[in-house]
Write a protein that holds these residues in place. Sequence first.
Motif, PDB file in Angstrom:
ATOM      1  N   LYS A 225       0.878  -1.174   0.000  1.00  0.00           N
ATOM      2  CA  LYS A 225       0.000   0.000   0.000  1.00  0.00           C
ATOM      3  C   LYS A 225       0.914   1.222   0.000  1.00  0.00           C
ATOM      4  CE  LYS A 225      -3.538  -2.348   2.750  1.00  0.00           C
ATOM      5  NZ  LYS A 225      -4.176  -2.423   4.093  1.00  0.00           N
ATOM      6  N   THR A 226       1.106   1.793  -1.161  1.00  0.00           N
ATOM      7  CA  THR A 226       2.065   2.873  -1.313  1.00  0.00           C
ATOM      8  C   THR A 226       1.470   3.987  -2.164  1.00  0.00           C
ATOM      9  OG1 THR A 226       4.331   3.412  -1.998  1.00  0.00           O
ATOM     10  CG2 THR A 226       3.137   1.796  -3.335  1.00  0.00           C
ATOM     11  N   GLY A 227       2.231   5.063  -2.328  1.00  0.00           N
ATOM     12  CA  GLY A 227       1.761   6.183  -3.131  1.00  0.00           C
ATOM     13  C   GLY A 227       2.705   6.509  -4.268  1.00  0.00           C
ATOM     14  N   GLY A 228       3.551   5.542  -4.633  1.00  0.00           N
ATOM     15  CA  GLY A 228       4.512   5.819  -5.690  1.00  0.00           C
ATOM     16  C   GLY A 228       5.644   6.703  -5.192  1.00  0.00           C
ATOM     17  N   SER A 229       6.334   7.353  -6.106  1.00  0.00           N
ATOM     18  CA  SER A 229       7.458   8.214  -5.723  1.00  0.00           C
ATOM     19  C   SER A 229       6.972   9.344  -4.826  1.00  0.00           C
ATOM     20  CB  SER A 229       8.120   8.796  -6.974  1.00  0.00           C
ATOM     21  OG  SER A 229       8.717   7.786  -7.746  1.00  0.00           O
ATOM     22  N   THR A 230       7.598   9.470  -3.672  1.00  0.00           N
ATOM     23  CA  THR A 230       7.142  10.436  -2.665  1.00  0.00           C
ATOM     24  C   THR A 230       7.655  11.840  -2.945  1.00  0.00           C
ATOM     25  OG1 THR A 230       7.159   8.666  -1.012  1.00  0.00           O
ATOM     26  CG2 THR A 230       7.048  10.933  -0.194  1.00  0.00           C
ATOM     27  N   PHE A 231       8.945  11.939  -3.284  1.00  0.00           N
ATOM     28  CA  PHE A 231       9.572  13.248  -3.461  1.00  0.00           C
ATOM     29  C   PHE A 231      10.122  13.402  -4.887  1.00  0.00           C
ATOM     30  CE2 PHE A 231      10.371  11.946   1.006  1.00  0.00           C
ATOM     31  CZ  PHE A 231       9.523  12.850   1.621  1.00  0.00           C
ATOM     32  N   LYS A 232      10.101  14.626  -5.367  1.00  0.00           N
ATOM     33  CA  LYS A 232      10.693  14.933  -6.664  1.00  0.00           C
ATOM     34  C   LYS A 232      12.209  14.831  -6.563  1.00  0.00           C
ATOM     35  CE  LYS A 232       7.041  18.284  -7.742  1.00  0.00           C
ATOM     36  NZ  LYS A 232       6.740  19.705  -8.076  1.00  0.00           N
ATOM     37  N   ASN A 233      12.833  14.435  -7.654  1.00  0.00           N
ATOM     38  CA  ASN A 233      14.291  14.416  -7.692  1.00  0.00           C
ATOM     39  C   ASN A 233      14.811  15.844  -7.790  1.00  0.00           C
ATOM     40  OD1 ASN A 233      14.703  11.581  -7.616  1.00  0.00           O
ATOM     41  ND2 ASN A 233      14.273  11.439  -9.802  1.00  0.00           N
ATOM     42  N   PRO A 234      15.608  16.297  -6.828  1.00  0.00           N
ATOM     43  CA  PRO A 234      16.185  17.651  -6.943  1.00  0.00           C
ATOM     44  C   PRO A 234      17.167  17.689  -8.114  1.00  0.00           C
ATOM     45  CG  PRO A 234      16.390  16.774  -4.695  1.00  0.00           C
ATOM     46  CD  PRO A 234      15.998  15.628  -5.577  1.00  0.00           C
ATOM     47  N   PRO A 235      17.378  18.849  -8.710  1.00  0.00           N
ATOM     48  CA  PRO A 235      18.312  18.944  -9.834  1.00  0.00           C
ATOM     49  C   PRO A 235      19.676  18.341  -9.487  1.00  0.00           C
ATOM     50  CG  PRO A 235      17.118  21.002  -9.572  1.00  0.00           C
ATOM     51  CD  PRO A 235      16.752  20.155  -8.396  1.00  0.00           C
ATOM     52  N   GLY A 236      20.098  17.385 -10.298  1.00  0.00           N
ATOM     53  CA  GLY A 236      21.407  16.782 -10.095  1.00  0.00           C
ATOM     54  C   GLY A 236      21.464  15.710  -9.033  1.00  0.00           C
ATOM     55  N   HIS A 237      20.322  15.357  -8.456  1.00  0.00           N
ATOM     56  CA  HIS A 237      20.310  14.369  -7.380  1.00  0.00           C
ATOM     57  C   HIS A 237      19.167  13.373  -7.558  1.00  0.00           C
ATOM     58  CE1 HIS A 237      23.210  16.556  -4.773  1.00  0.00           C
ATOM     59  NE2 HIS A 237      22.650  17.636  -5.263  1.00  0.00           N
ATOM     60  N   SER A 238      19.279  12.221  -6.920  1.00  0.00           N
ATOM     61  CA  SER A 238      18.188  11.255  -6.830  1.00  0.00           C
ATOM     62  C   SER A 238      17.614  11.325  -5.425  1.00  0.00           C
ATOM     63  CB  SER A 238      18.693   9.836  -7.098  1.00  0.00           C
ATOM     64  OG  SER A 238      19.106   9.690  -8.436  1.00  0.00           O
ATOM     65  N   ALA A 239      16.301  11.496  -5.328  1.00  0.00           N
ATOM     66  CA  ALA A 239      15.671  11.624  -4.014  1.00  0.00           C
ATOM     67  C   ALA A 239      15.959  10.407  -3.146  1.00  0.00           C
ATOM     68  CB  ALA A 239      14.169  11.831  -4.177  1.00  0.00           C
ATOM     69  N   TRP A 240      15.888   9.217  -3.741  1.00  0.00           N
ATOM     70  CA  TRP A 240      16.071   8.014  -2.913  1.00  0.00           C
ATOM     71  C   TRP A 240      17.473   7.939  -2.325  1.00  0.00           C
ATOM     72  CZ3 TRP A 240      19.562   4.065  -3.292  1.00  0.00           C
ATOM     73  CH2 TRP A 240      20.247   3.891  -4.493  1.00  0.00           C
ATOM     74  N   LYS A 241      18.463   8.404  -3.064  1.00  0.00           N
ATOM     75  CA  LYS A 241      19.831   8.373  -2.551  1.00  0.00           C
ATOM     76  C   LYS A 241      19.996   9.338  -1.374  1.00  0.00           C
ATOM     77  CE  LYS A 241      22.079   6.945  -6.864  1.00  0.00           C
ATOM     78  NZ  LYS A 241      23.058   7.304  -7.920  1.00  0.00           N
TER      79      LYS A 241
END
Length: 308
Positions: A225-241
């Motif tokens: 039960k999830t909502g997909g990607s939670t945060f936008k990737n900031p320029p030059g970065h991956s949110a998950w990292k």
Amino acid sequence: MVTFPDITPELKAAMPELRGRLLANEILAPFTWFRVGGPAQVLFTPADADDLAYFLKHLPAELPVYVIGVGSNLIVRDGGVPGVVIRLAPRAFGEVKADGDIVTAGTAALDKRVAEVAASANLAGLEFLFGIPGTIGGALRMNAGANGGETKDILVEAIAIDCRGETHRFNNADMKFTYRASGVDPALIFTAARFRGTPSSPEAIRSRMAEVQAHRETAQPIREKTGGSTFKNPPGHSAWKLVDAAGCRGFKVGGAQVSEMHCNFLINTGNATADDIETLGETVRERVKASSGIALQWEIKRIGIKAS
């Protein structure tokens, strides 16, 4: 349980020709992938685009209006949503068809279904939609993308209805697409869209769709039960990292947890409230800011009021 004043009798009286369904204090949790949230003061399911236009034309201007699709990228807060929530149902807004190199879709059509129709017509370029668990309406609103493709790459035209019940058409440039956003007035409700594909071999298209599906299954918690990607990737970065580097993998608040599989996904482990999920997200944002100096922006939409 939270309840709002029932205003459906007044709305029905003001709209004698309405054909869609009006429900008072309808719980929205079943309509979201997180399976959390309180009621809509009014939930309206229009019979078709004309019915939606009629409803909006006669709706009191002071009532707030929200639109939901399959609720795959949405948190409905526990206190519910005052005003009107409009749900575009697949029966009225879910048709998809291909003609030449154009694929036409209602905005309640699943992105995956649009990719399948394009593939059946031997049209490439829409395969990325196969990996997005939402509807075309959401794709238009947020320039949805995955696996190297975005909505802006394929859109020819979008059709929307405004709060006066008038219809508008937008070409690709009119949409003012940016990363995970469009510049169209958020009060407009998209009802249909046309996309252009590129003729290709069925083998190549199906191979690409298989790659997209394999990536989802191996990298994302799609059975939670999830909502997909939670945060936008900031320029030059991956949110998950950034979330991982801040030590948030597996972090929990109540019944909500940062996915162990993919740090940019929040999951309801079974008994989460909307407040658990939102608090978890905000705590992750604080920790990422402290760790990296970067302020993550929500990609998931949040509507309604918090429970008192």
